[in-house]
Write a protein that holds these residues in place. Structure first.
Motif, PDB file in Angstrom:
ATOM      1  N   ALA A  25      -7.174   6.024  -4.982  1.00  0.00           N
ATOM      2  CA  ALA A  25      -6.784   4.645  -5.294  1.00  0.00           C
ATOM      3  C   ALA A  25      -7.765   3.960  -6.239  1.00  0.00           C
ATOM      4  CB  ALA A  25      -6.651   3.838  -4.005  1.00  0.00           C
TER       5      ALA A  25
ATOM      6  N   LEU B 183       0.945   4.126  -3.002  1.00  0.00           N
ATOM      7  CA  LEU B 183       0.839   5.562  -2.755  1.00  0.00           C
ATOM      8  C   LEU B 183       2.017   6.309  -3.383  1.00  0.00           C
ATOM      9  CD1 LEU B 183      -0.403   5.539   0.954  1.00  0.00           C
ATOM     10  CD2 LEU B 183      -1.636   6.550  -0.991  1.00  0.00           C
TER      11      LEU B 183
ATOM     12  N   MET C 138      -7.662   5.529   0.090  1.00  0.00           N
ATOM     13  CA  MET C 138      -6.437   6.331   0.141  1.00  0.00           C
ATOM     14  C   MET C 138      -6.325   7.169  -1.135  1.00  0.00           C
ATOM     15  SD  MET C 138      -3.623   3.241  -0.106  1.00  0.00           S
ATOM     16  CE  MET C 138      -3.253   2.393  -1.649  1.00  0.00           C
TER      17      MET C 138
ATOM     18  N   MET D 264       1.481   8.356   4.908  1.00  0.00           N
ATOM     19  CA  MET D 264       2.092   7.208   4.232  1.00  0.00           C
ATOM     20  C   MET D 264       2.862   6.297   5.189  1.00  0.00           C
ATOM     21  SD  MET D 264       4.319   7.238   0.675  1.00  0.00           S
ATOM     22  CE  MET D 264       3.357   8.516  -0.092  1.00  0.00           C
TER      23      MET D 264
ATOM     24  N   VAL E 169      -4.613   8.227   4.045  1.00  0.00           N
ATOM     25  CA  VAL E 169      -5.151   6.878   4.176  1.00  0.00           C
ATOM     26  C   VAL E 169      -6.321   6.934   5.161  1.00  0.00           C
ATOM     27  CG1 VAL E 169      -4.653   4.509   4.869  1.00  0.00           C
ATOM     28  CG2 VAL E 169      -2.895   5.873   3.716  1.00  0.00           C
TER      29      VAL E 169
ATOM     30  N   ALA F  25      -0.301  12.449   1.245  1.00  0.00           N
ATOM     31  CA  ALA F  25      -0.838  11.104   1.037  1.00  0.00           C
ATOM     32  C   ALA F  25      -1.775  10.820   2.203  1.00  0.00           C
ATOM     33  CB  ALA F  25       0.296  10.078   1.004  1.00  0.00           C
TER      34      ALA F  25
ATOM     35  N   ASP G 278       0.834  -1.205   0.000  1.00  0.00           N
ATOM     36  CA  ASP G 278       0.000   0.000   0.000  1.00  0.00           C
ATOM     37  C   ASP G 278       0.870   1.257   0.000  1.00  0.00           C
ATOM     38  OD1 ASP G 278      -2.403  -1.417  -0.041  1.00  0.00           O
ATOM     39  OD2 ASP G 278      -2.460  -1.580   2.137  1.00  0.00           O
TER      40      ASP G 278
ATOM     41  N   VAL H 251      -3.818  10.698  -2.988  1.00  0.00           N
ATOM     42  CA  VAL H 251      -2.660  11.588  -2.921  1.00  0.00           C
ATOM     43  C   VAL H 251      -3.011  12.928  -3.562  1.00  0.00           C
ATOM     44  CG1 VAL H 251      -0.933   9.749  -2.889  1.00  0.00           C
ATOM     45  CG2 VAL H 251      -1.715  10.663  -5.083  1.00  0.00           C
TER      46      VAL H 251
END
Length: 202
Positions: A75, A46, A84, A146, A102, A100, A42, A86
């Motif tokens: 994502a 990212l 998630m 991240m 999540v 980033a 993961d 960015v």
């Protein structure tokens, strides 16, 4: 088509061929929470996503790989049903910043709203879409970065618009879902709302 994060190793170069286009079910399905601490695959996904945004904003690299410029990527836009996304864009001081996120969640927002006068764009949408997309002028977001550290941040203006656009993606919402169906340029009533580029009256 759902993919595994394993495809997106750190050295993998995401191109427009990897971007899922509107109509795909993954863009209309709420993404699944990501286990914390983050697994290596993961984190690498990212990193790949962030590098795509940087490449897309680099004129030479963008031409080489035929990339559309982007400031945010979720994502599920690359087929991963994971919560998630960015961002790579300028902050209020004009500096390039990267974020980033999540398992992001908006925990508070302003009453006042803003919109982009030219509407919003999306890497998953290849056609022009006209209309105002109302967004909160500022949002406070809680999630993980991240490295898996819990983070709380407040975003205003353009950054707030991008954050809301990407979190919408994770909830299966496209930006044009928020445009008034009867009149694309009609704004919400009973709320303070202005164009992003209008100066606030003092």
């Amino acid at each position: 088509m759902l993919l595994s994060s394993a495809k997106f190793k750190a050295e993998y170069t995401i191109t427009m061929d990897d971007i899922v286009r509107e109509g795909a079910s993954v863009l209309r399905t709420a993404a699944e929470p990501v286990p914390i601490p983050l697994q290596a695959e993961d984190q690498e996904a990212l990193q790949c996503m962030m590098q795509f945004l940087k490449n897309s904003q680099d004129p030479e690299v963008a031409v080489k790989y035929k990339l559309r410029s982007g400031v945010g990527l979720s994502a599920n836009q690359i087929g991963l049903q994971k919560r998630m996304f960015v961002m790579y864009l300028r902050d209020e001081k004009g500096n390039m910043v990267e974020h980033a996120w999540v398992n992001p969640k908006v925990i508070s927002h302003s009453v006042a709203m803003i919109y982009l006068p030219e509407s919003e764009g999306c890497l998953s949408v290849d056609r022009p879409v006209h209309g105002f997309v109302p967004r909160y002028e500022s949002v406070k977001v809680k999630g993980y970065n991240m490295t898996g550290k819990e983070v709380v941040m407040k975003f205003k203006g353009y950054q707030a618009i991008v954050v809301q656009h990407e979190i919408d993606h994770l909830d299966g919402i496209m930006f044009y879902d928020r445009i008034n169906e009867e009149n694309p340029f009609k704004l919400p009533q009973g709320v303070e709302i202005r164009s992003l580029y209008e100066q606030k009256s003092r």
